[in-house]
Design a protein around this motif. Structure first.
Motif, mmCIF file in Angstrom:
data_model
loop_
_atom_site.group_PDB
_atom_site.id
_atom_site.type_symbol
_atom_site.label_atom_id
_atom_site.label_comp_id
_atom_site.label_asym_id
_atom_site.label_seq_id
_atom_site.Cartn_x
_atom_site.Cartn_y
_atom_site.Cartn_z
ATOM 1 N N LEU A 156 0.830 -1.212 0.000
ATOM 2 C CA LEU A 156 0.000 0.000 0.000
ATOM 3 C C LEU A 156 0.863 1.260 0.000
ATOM 4 C CD1 LEU A 156 -2.910 -0.834 2.493
ATOM 5 C CD2 LEU A 156 -3.109 -0.390 0.040
ATOM 6 N N TYR A 157 1.962 1.233 0.763
ATOM 7 C CA TYR A 157 2.852 2.395 0.819
ATOM 8 C C TYR A 157 3.473 2.672 -0.549
ATOM 9 C CZ TYR A 157 2.636 1.565 5.908
ATOM 10 O OH TYR A 157 2.222 1.366 7.203
ATOM 11 N N VAL A 158 3.954 1.618 -1.192
ATOM 12 C CA VAL A 158 4.574 1.778 -2.515
ATOM 13 C C VAL A 158 3.541 2.292 -3.509
ATOM 14 C CG1 VAL A 158 5.666 0.575 -4.449
ATOM 15 C CG2 VAL A 158 6.317 0.000 -2.094
ATOM 16 N N PHE A 159 2.356 1.698 -3.478
ATOM 17 C CA PHE A 159 1.282 2.127 -4.378
ATOM 18 C C PHE A 159 0.893 3.577 -4.106
ATOM 19 C CE2 PHE A 159 -3.305 2.620 -5.226
ATOM 20 C CZ PHE A 159 -3.318 2.365 -6.592
ATOM 21 N N GLY A 160 0.773 3.922 -2.818
ATOM 22 C CA GLY A 160 0.380 5.287 -2.450
ATOM 23 C C GLY A 160 1.396 6.322 -2.885
ATOM 24 N N MET A 161 2.688 6.029 -2.673
ATOM 25 C CA MET A 161 3.730 6.965 -3.074
ATOM 26 C C MET A 161 3.811 7.091 -4.599
ATOM 27 S SD MET A 161 4.985 8.311 -0.370
ATOM 28 C CE MET A 161 6.482 9.093 -0.974
ATOM 29 N N LEU A 176 1.307 6.600 -6.720
ATOM 30 C CA LEU A 176 0.117 7.339 -7.141
ATOM 31 C C LEU A 176 0.277 8.832 -6.867
ATOM 32 C CD1 LEU A 176 -2.731 6.723 -8.313
ATOM 33 C CD2 LEU A 176 -3.575 6.728 -5.958
ATOM 34 N N THR A 177 0.850 9.161 -5.716
ATOM 35 C CA THR A 177 1.047 10.562 -5.334
ATOM 36 C C THR A 177 1.950 11.287 -6.327
ATOM 37 O OG1 THR A 177 0.765 10.059 -2.985
ATOM 38 C CG2 THR A 177 1.951 12.077 -3.520
ATOM 39 N N TYR A 178 3.011 10.618 -6.774
ATOM 40 C CA TYR A 178 3.949 11.262 -7.697
ATOM 41 C C TYR A 178 3.505 11.181 -9.155
ATOM 42 C CZ TYR A 178 7.308 12.662 -4.226
ATOM 43 O OH TYR A 178 7.915 13.312 -3.179
ATOM 44 N N MET A 179 2.295 10.643 -9.372
ATOM 45 C CA MET A 179 1.695 10.722 -10.704
ATOM 46 C C MET A 179 1.035 12.083 -10.927
ATOM 47 S SD MET A 179 0.052 6.882 -11.100
ATOM 48 C CE MET A 179 -0.618 7.198 -12.723
ATOM 49 N N ILE A 180 0.855 12.841 -9.828
ATOM 50 C CA ILE A 180 0.313 14.200 -9.959
ATOM 51 C C ILE A 180 1.321 15.042 -10.747
ATOM 52 C CG2 ILE A 180 -0.316 16.296 -8.689
ATOM 53 C CD1 ILE A 180 -1.121 14.474 -6.346
ATOM 54 N N PRO A 181 0.907 15.693 -11.816
ATOM 55 C CA PRO A 181 1.846 16.485 -12.632
ATOM 56 C C PRO A 181 2.516 17.583 -11.812
ATOM 57 C CG PRO A 181 -0.266 16.210 -13.756
ATOM 58 C CD PRO A 181 -0.459 15.714 -12.359
ATOM 59 N N GLY A 226 8.598 8.110 -6.320
ATOM 60 C CA GLY A 226 8.052 7.772 -5.017
ATOM 61 C C GLY A 226 9.067 7.151 -4.093
ATOM 62 N N MET A 227 10.065 6.471 -4.666
ATOM 63 C CA MET A 227 11.139 5.869 -3.860
ATOM 64 C C MET A 227 12.304 6.832 -3.643
ATOM 65 S SD MET A 227 10.203 2.818 -2.943
ATOM 66 C CE MET A 227 8.613 3.625 -2.725
ATOM 67 N N PHE A 228 12.561 7.672 -4.647
ATOM 68 C CA PHE A 228 13.708 8.595 -4.580
ATOM 69 C C PHE A 228 13.385 9.830 -3.739
ATOM 70 C CE2 PHE A 228 16.489 11.835 -6.815
ATOM 71 C CZ PHE A 228 17.674 11.354 -6.288
ATOM 72 N N VAL A 229 12.162 10.296 -3.825
ATOM 73 C CA VAL A 229 11.672 11.479 -3.099
ATOM 74 C C VAL A 229 12.652 12.645 -3.246
ATOM 75 C CG1 VAL A 229 10.483 12.255 -1.009
ATOM 76 C CG2 VAL A 229 10.720 9.814 -1.431
ATOM 77 N N ARG A 266 1.216 16.644 -1.347
ATOM 78 C CA ARG A 266 1.210 16.961 -2.782
ATOM 79 C C ARG A 266 -0.194 17.340 -3.281
ATOM 80 N NH1 ARG A 266 3.270 14.585 -7.217
ATOM 81 N NH2 ARG A 266 4.902 16.073 -7.688
ATOM 82 N N PRO A 267 -1.245 16.575 -2.920
ATOM 83 C CA PRO A 267 -2.590 17.011 -3.336
ATOM 84 C C PRO A 267 -2.985 18.375 -2.764
ATOM 85 C CG PRO A 267 -2.626 14.695 -2.729
ATOM 86 C CD PRO A 267 -1.275 15.212 -2.348
ATOM 87 N N LEU A 268 -2.587 18.648 -1.516
ATOM 88 C CA LEU A 268 -2.898 19.949 -0.932
ATOM 89 C C LEU A 268 -2.219 21.084 -1.692
ATOM 90 C CD1 LEU A 268 -2.704 19.249 2.930
ATOM 91 C CD2 LEU A 268 -4.740 19.935 1.650
ATOM 92 N N LEU A 269 -0.996 20.824 -2.163
ATOM 93 C CA LEU A 269 -0.235 21.853 -2.871
ATOM 94 C C LEU A 269 -0.809 22.172 -4.247
ATOM 95 C CD1 LEU A 269 3.409 20.833 -1.876
ATOM 96 C CD2 LEU A 269 2.259 22.991 -1.297
ATOM 97 N N ILE A 270 -1.717 21.346 -4.729
ATOM 98 C CA ILE A 270 -2.401 21.665 -5.983
ATOM 99 C C ILE A 270 -3.273 22.911 -5.803
ATOM 100 C CG2 ILE A 270 -4.120 20.872 -7.677
ATOM 101 C CD1 ILE A 270 -3.240 18.004 -7.056
ATOM 102 N N VAL A 271 -3.856 23.027 -4.603
ATOM 103 C CA VAL A 271 -4.844 24.080 -4.347
ATOM 104 C C VAL A 271 -4.325 25.161 -3.402
ATOM 105 C CG1 VAL A 271 -7.225 24.530 -3.580
ATOM 106 C CG2 VAL A 271 -6.641 22.320 -4.618
ATOM 107 N N PHE A 272 -3.485 24.757 -2.421
ATOM 108 C CA PHE A 272 -3.109 25.683 -1.355
ATOM 109 C C PHE A 272 -1.600 25.865 -1.259
ATOM 110 C CE2 PHE A 272 -6.879 23.243 0.249
ATOM 111 C CZ PHE A 272 -7.811 24.261 0.121
ATOM 112 N N ASN A 273 -1.195 27.014 -0.711
ATOM 113 C CA ASN A 273 0.207 27.204 -0.362
ATOM 114 C C ASN A 273 0.410 26.886 1.123
ATOM 115 O OD1 ASN A 273 -0.632 29.475 1.127
ATOM 116 N ND2 ASN A 273 -0.147 30.895 -0.529
ATOM 117 N N TYR A 274 1.645 27.045 1.587
ATOM 118 C CA TYR A 274 1.994 26.634 2.950
ATOM 119 C C TYR A 274 1.205 27.399 4.009
ATOM 120 C CZ TYR A 274 4.964 25.548 6.990
ATOM 121 O OH TYR A 274 5.433 25.138 8.205
#
Length: 399
Positions: A14-19, A21-26, A83-86, A101-109
């Motif tokens: 699940l961790y590998v899949f999640g990471m 999937l997360t880095y598939m965000i452009p 996802g492995m190299f980060v 990463r999904p939050l950064l699509i819409v919001f800043n820090y």
């Protein structure tokens, strides 16, 4: 053993899949907010204190938050490799990127800090409500007071500090909501194994042991309150403490090891060698940073317990002693001797400091928070004693 292998294997997948999937965000969808966030953080100091009169204990870790946001930037490699190299930091899982990463699509820090603040308030509120509903008012306020000792009011300003406490607060809610099982139930072994694994996935080695210590105290207290008064000490409590601590450690350690192995295979680099070098530093320090365990313990304790906090906890202890002396006949007949097991958890932070001495020496200004386990352990024990008195009074009134 098969359950452990299946559970940890499933979690790692699940961790590998999640990471991945997360880095598939452009990258282009987050670049603007990443740039804004880095600009905002660069305008602040790397370790700015919130309270100058409590400078060390209220430092923010903007340095690490900048790393976390910077590592959200992808590369041109495949999403699995990313996802492995980060972005050059493969030693950790960096599971926080799944929501960062999904939050950064819409919001800043700046907005993310506000979101963290809202989540923190909600989770603490739910924990407080469940402590009141399932247990008693004394343990509920002991929980809040323990959080106050670690300066919880600054957490939402640092993602680095908040993530591990989010895991702890969520697990605590789970235990309080599922409080019917006896402390000897083997199911807890799998719960603590899972939370140890999740802690390693999300945390960057801040104070990971809080996800074991605080829930374990909650579990003991839950069982003390529903068990009949006993003049004999039950070994079930000790077995539970040892077994759940061991399972948490297995989950935490094997999850980290799996990242080093998997990242080495995917990246075709020796991540294991780098990890083991770091382990030596975390435990024994480097030649240019000599380890002094006495100073390390002093720095952690002095940062946590300044004069105000020493007076605060002394007042609680003195008040409890006065109640004990005045109402000892009522209390002694209402106390289970198994309550003494709660106090065993006081030693957990100091065992951790002894093992990870190098890390605890360099980063004492946030590792001091591990002592929340010791504070909550003591306050929980005192809460149990005082609540026993009130239970006794309520029963007399009913009669």
């Amino acid at each position: 053993m098969k359950k452990i292998i299946k559970l940890l294997g499933g979690l790692v997948i699940l961790y590998v899949f999640g990471m991945t999937l997360t880095y598939m965000i452009p990258n282009k969808s987050i670049n603007e907010n990443v740039a804004d966030s880095m600009e905002a953080l660069n305008s602040e100091k790397e370790y700015p204190p919130v309270n100058l009169f409590d400078e060390k204990a209220t430092r923010l870790d903007n340095f690490t938050d900048k790393i976390m946001i910077d590592k959200a930037r992808g590369t041109k490699e495949s999403s699995l490799t990313e996802g492995m190299f980060v972005n050059g930091y493969p030693r950790y899982w960096h599971g926080y990127q799944i929501f960062l990463r999904p939050l950064l699509i819409v919001f800043n820090y700046s907005v993310i800090r506000q979101i963290y603040g809202l989540i923190l308030v909600l989770l603490i509120g739910i924990n407080f409500y469940l402590y009141l509903k399932k247990l008693d008012v004394f343990i509920a306020f002991s929980f809040l007071l323990s959080l106050y000792f670690v300066r919880i009011y600054i957490f939402f300003l640092s993602m680095q500090f908040s993530n591990v406490f989010f895991v702890m607060l969520l697990f605590n809610i789970f235990l309080l909501k599922n409080s019917k099982k006896n402390i000897s139930n083997k199911q807890y072994f799998l719960y603590f194994l899972t939370i140890g694994s999740l802690t390693n996935f999300f945390d960057l080695l801040t104070v990971p042991l809080v996800t074991l210590g605080i829930p374990l105290i909650t579990l003991i207290y839950l069982n003390l309150k529903k068990a009949s008064i006993s003049s004999e000490i039950s070994v079930d409590y000790l077995k539970s403490i040892l077994l759940n601590s061991f399972s948490w450690g297995i989950g935490y350690g094997l999850t980290w090891l799996s990242k080093w192995i998997f990242a080495s295979l995917v990246l075709k680099k020796n991540i294991l060698e780098d990890a083991f070098r770091t382990i030596i530093f975390r435990t024994e320090g480097y030649n240019n940073i000599p380890l002094n365990r006495i100073n390390m313990f002093e720095n952690n304790m002095n940062t946590m317990f300044n004069n105000f906090y020493v007076v605060l906890i002394a007042c609680v202890i003195i008040l409890t002693i006065i109640i004990l002396i005045k109402k000892r006949e009522h209390i002694m007949n209402r106390i289970s001797l198994n309550s003494i097991y709660i106090l065993l958890l006081i030693g957990y932070p100091y065992i951790w400091y002894t093992v990870l001495a190098g890390h605890s020496q360099v980063h004492y200004w946030f590792t001091y928070r591990l002592q929340i386990i010791a504070v909550f352990s003591l306050l929980s024990f005192l809460s149990y004693i005082i609540s026993s008195l009130f239970n006794s009074k309520n029963e007399e009134m009913k009669i």
